[in-house]
Write a protein that holds these residues in place. Structure first.
Motif, short mmCIF file in Angstrom:
data_model
loop_
_atom_site.label_atom_id
_atom_site.label_comp_id
_atom_site.label_asym_id
_atom_site.label_seq_id
_atom_site.Cartn_x
_atom_site.Cartn_y
_atom_site.Cartn_z
N SER A 55 27.94 3.12 51.60
CA SER A 55 28.20 3.90 52.97
C SER A 55 27.74 5.04 53.19
N ALA A 56 27.75 6.03 52.00
CA ALA A 56 27.25 7.38 52.32
C ALA A 56 25.81 7.42 52.23
N ALA A 57 25.07 6.53 51.25
CA ALA A 57 23.63 6.64 51.34
C ALA A 57 22.98 6.19 52.86
N ALA A 58 23.91 5.26 53.37
CA ALA A 58 23.56 4.86 54.68
C ALA A 58 23.56 6.09 55.61
N LEU A 59 24.67 6.76 55.53
CA LEU A 59 24.99 7.65 56.74
C LEU A 59 24.47 9.18 56.34
N VAL A 60 24.97 9.67 55.24
CA VAL A 60 24.43 11.17 54.96
C VAL A 60 23.70 11.38 53.86
N PHE A 61 23.33 10.64 52.72
CA PHE A 61 22.71 11.02 51.65
C PHE A 61 21.43 11.18 51.85
N ASN A 62 20.93 10.39 52.73
CA ASN A 62 19.39 10.83 53.20
C ASN A 62 19.16 12.30 53.61
N ASP A 63 20.01 12.88 54.50
CA ASP A 63 19.76 14.27 54.63
C ASP A 63 20.38 15.20 53.59
N LEU A 64 21.22 15.01 52.58
CA LEU A 64 21.69 15.88 51.79
C LEU A 64 20.97 15.98 50.41
N PHE A 65 20.57 14.73 50.00
CA PHE A 65 19.91 14.72 48.62
C PHE A 65 18.43 14.29 48.74
N PHE A 66 18.15 13.53 49.94
CA PHE A 66 16.58 13.05 49.70
C PHE A 66 16.12 13.43 51.35
N PRO A 67 16.09 14.78 51.80
CA PRO A 67 15.52 15.17 53.10
C PRO A 67 14.05 14.80 53.32
N THR A 68 13.72 14.17 54.17
CA THR A 68 12.30 13.85 54.46
C THR A 68 12.30 13.86 56.17
N ALA A 69 11.01 13.82 56.59
CA ALA A 69 10.74 13.95 57.89
C ALA A 69 10.85 12.66 58.76
N ASP A 70 10.91 11.54 58.02
CA ASP A 70 11.38 10.35 58.62
C ASP A 70 12.73 9.75 58.16
N PRO A 71 13.69 9.84 59.05
CA PRO A 71 15.21 9.42 58.63
C PRO A 71 15.15 7.69 57.88
N LEU A 72 14.35 7.10 58.39
CA LEU A 72 14.16 5.66 57.85
C LEU A 72 13.84 5.88 56.28
N THR A 73 12.63 6.73 56.02
CA THR A 73 12.29 7.09 54.39
C THR A 73 13.25 7.41 53.76
N GLY A 74 14.16 8.52 54.19
CA GLY A 74 15.15 9.25 53.57
C GLY A 74 15.99 8.36 53.13
N THR A 75 16.53 7.21 54.23
CA THR A 75 17.31 6.23 53.75
C THR A 75 17.00 5.16 52.78
N LEU A 76 15.93 5.02 53.03
CA LEU A 76 15.13 3.98 51.85
C LEU A 76 15.21 4.62 50.55
N ILE A 77 14.84 5.75 50.34
CA ILE A 77 15.12 6.50 49.16
C ILE A 77 16.43 6.56 48.45
N ALA A 78 17.53 6.75 49.62
CA ALA A 78 18.80 6.81 49.02
C ALA A 78 19.46 5.36 48.49
N PHE A 79 18.80 4.34 49.24
CA PHE A 79 19.08 2.92 48.99
C PHE A 79 18.48 2.78 47.43
N ILE A 80 17.33 3.12 47.21
CA ILE A 80 16.73 2.88 45.89
C ILE A 80 17.56 3.40 44.69
N THR A 81 18.16 4.68 44.99
CA THR A 81 19.35 5.03 43.98
C THR A 81 20.45 4.17 44.19
N TYR A 82 20.78 3.87 45.21
CA TYR A 82 22.01 2.83 45.31
C TYR A 82 21.38 1.56 44.51
N ALA A 83 20.23 1.07 44.38
CA ALA A 83 19.83 -0.08 43.47
C ALA A 83 19.86 0.17 42.19
#
Length: 494
Positions: A55-83
């Motif tokens: 849930s945190a990967a989908a909502l906040v980890f993209n900004d806090l731990f994987f900041p990128t220009a594209d929000p979906l890209t940051g979310t994708l990276i967060a989900f990779i660590t989730y995997a």
């Protein structure tokens, strides 16, 4: 050494069981309700920890731990660590399964709870990318690996200690309660996040509010340990352990459990993987990817997605034992097929309903989807447990379950996000979900029914065969139960 009396499997813990001296209190009737309660609380806490990351990967980890220009890209990276957490689960299954089959289910369940809770609590203390740079996502990934390792050992032990305490007639119902720990944990994780999102501003939640659910894990683990330490070891395991020790005293040697699983029961492992494939993918689409889809693609508030999953998870929690009880009456396969076929059809309706952007309709879509998922998930603990012998059951059940998690659950949010990025449409995601459900449908249709299998009789047949004697199998508790030890030995899917 006294021989267990007939019907011992229906009244575990009574009489003078072989090996009872290995576990304090093993000679006392443990009470199936107490065993189920301890397993449910423990699995709920572990799934809370595991799903909290998703849930945190989908909502906040993209900004806090994987900041990128594209929000979906940051979310994708967060989900990779989730995997990545899923990649550690088979290793956890091997290690916990080996020792769980050697020293007992209870000890390993305590260890898995400590590892999971410790890693989650530590996540709540991590500095973010803005504070220490690349070290932040590295530390987050390491802790995610610890979570995956712990969960890899949790599932097999939790469902087995209930399956082996309960009788053959109601095993589907009792073993389904630890399964309810998954929606229970998701309900708890999503509920805490939804509450914080409701009472805090966006900036406060991003600054420190997200840490609260992770730190709360420390309190939950203490409660879980207190409950889990109070239960007795599985009587079926104690009997098998006593026989193994007697064989060792005679100078007989046995293969490590994991070796025997892949040498003799590899088809059962494949059956377990196929059974879990559609179930695993559908769950992470319905509970994790939907958060991304609703907030990033439909641009709706976080609370819309979180509350929809919250309500759906509450219904899911109650439905799983009901499906498990039904599997005791009509079989594991028919109930699972209701879920897999229903999910294949619901995949397309699900996204069409979510696209309505109506909270009520989105909630209904998630809830119905989770009801179909529950039909696959409810009978699963008993179904997979009944495929393996006692001495390799922890290893076999864990490996089948956790290998499925890599090829199914680990990749599901990543594949779904990538399909959404590539096609800007939910249709390819719906096709992916439907095909996954078809895989489970075919697997279960080809598998053998296991309802009513006598776990003690199967182990006795194996021991007699190993000693060169002819065993007279006990009659199965249900006519549909065709899986005896002969099926396991021959490698046929059970």
């Amino acid at each position: 050494m006294a021989r267990p009396q007939p019907g011992a499997s229906r009244n575990p813990g009574t009489g003078h069981e072989p090996g009872a001296g290995h576990e304090p209190g093993a000679g006392r009737k443990p009470g199936i309700g107490r065993i189920v309660g301890a397993s449910l609380v423990g699995t709920t806490i572990e799934w809370y920890d595991f799903f909290l990351y998703g849930s945190a990967a989908a909502l906040v980890f993209n900004d806090l731990f994987f900041p990128t220009a594209d929000p979906l890209t940051g979310t994708l990276i967060a989900f990779i660590t989730y995997a990545i957490g899923f990649l550690a689960r088979p290793l956890g299954g091997v290690v916990f399964g080996h020792y769980g089959d050697k020293v007992g289910r209870k000890k390993l369940l305590v260890l898995s709870l400590l590892l999971m809770g410790g890693a989650t609590f530590a996540m709540g203390l991590l500095p973010t990318y803005d504070a220490i740079g690349v070290g932040a996502p590295v530390l987050l990934t390491v802790l995610r690996l610890v979570q995956g390792f712990a969960l890899g050992g949790e599932w097999g032990g939790a469902v087995l200690i209930v399956s082996e305490h309960g009788g053959d007639k109601h095993r589907g119902f009792w073993a389904s309660w630890p399964q309810s720990g998954a929606p229970g944990g998701n309900l708890l994780a999503t509920g805490v996040l939804a509450l914080l999102a409701a009472v805090q501003s966006e900036s406060t939640f991003q600054s420190w509010g997200w840490r609260v659910p992770f730190l709360l894990s420390g309190v939950l683990v203490v409660v879980g340990l207190w409950i889990r330490l109070s239960v007795s070891e599985s009587p079926v395991f104690l009997e098998a352990q006593a026989k193994a020790e007697a064989a060792a005293a005679r100078g007989e040697t046995e293969e490590p459990p994991i070796v025997e699983v892949f040498r003799r029961s590899w088809r059962q492992v494949l059956t377990a993987i196929g059974t879990r494939f559609g179930e695993n993918i559908s769950y992470y689409i319905l509970t994790s990817f939907v958060l991304v889809y609703v907030t990033k693609h439909l641009d709706l508030p976080k609370s819309t997605a979180l509350n929809a999953v919250l309500i759906g998870s509450a219904v899911h929690f109650a439905a799983i034992p009901a499906w498990g009880a039904l599997s005791d009456r009509i079989g594991r396969r028919p109930v699972t097929l209701v879920g897999s076929v229903g999910m294949a059809l619901w995949a397309f309706a699900f996204f069409a309903l979510v696209d309505s952007e109506s909270f009520a309709v989105i909630t209904a879509a998630v809830t119905v989807g989770l009801l179909f998922h529950g039909a696959m998930y409810g009978p699963q603990a008993a179904f997979i447990s009944e495929m393996f012998d006692t001495r390799v059951r922890y290893s076999g059940a864990s490996m089948g379950s956790q290998l499925a998690s890599i090829v199914a659950g680990a990749l599901a949010p990543i594949i779904a996000v990538e399909l959404l990025k590539e096609y800007d449409s939910s249709v390819p995601v719906a096709v992916y979900l439907a095909l996954a459900a078809v895989v489970t449908t075919v697997t279960v249709a080809l598998a053998r029914e296991t309802r009513g299998r006598d776990l003690r009789a199967a182990e006795a047949a194996r021991a007699a065969e190993a000693a060169g004697h002819t065993a007279v199998p006990a009659p199965p508790a249900a006519p549909a139960a065709r899986t005896g030890e002969a099926a396991v030995r021959s490698g046929e899917p059970s």
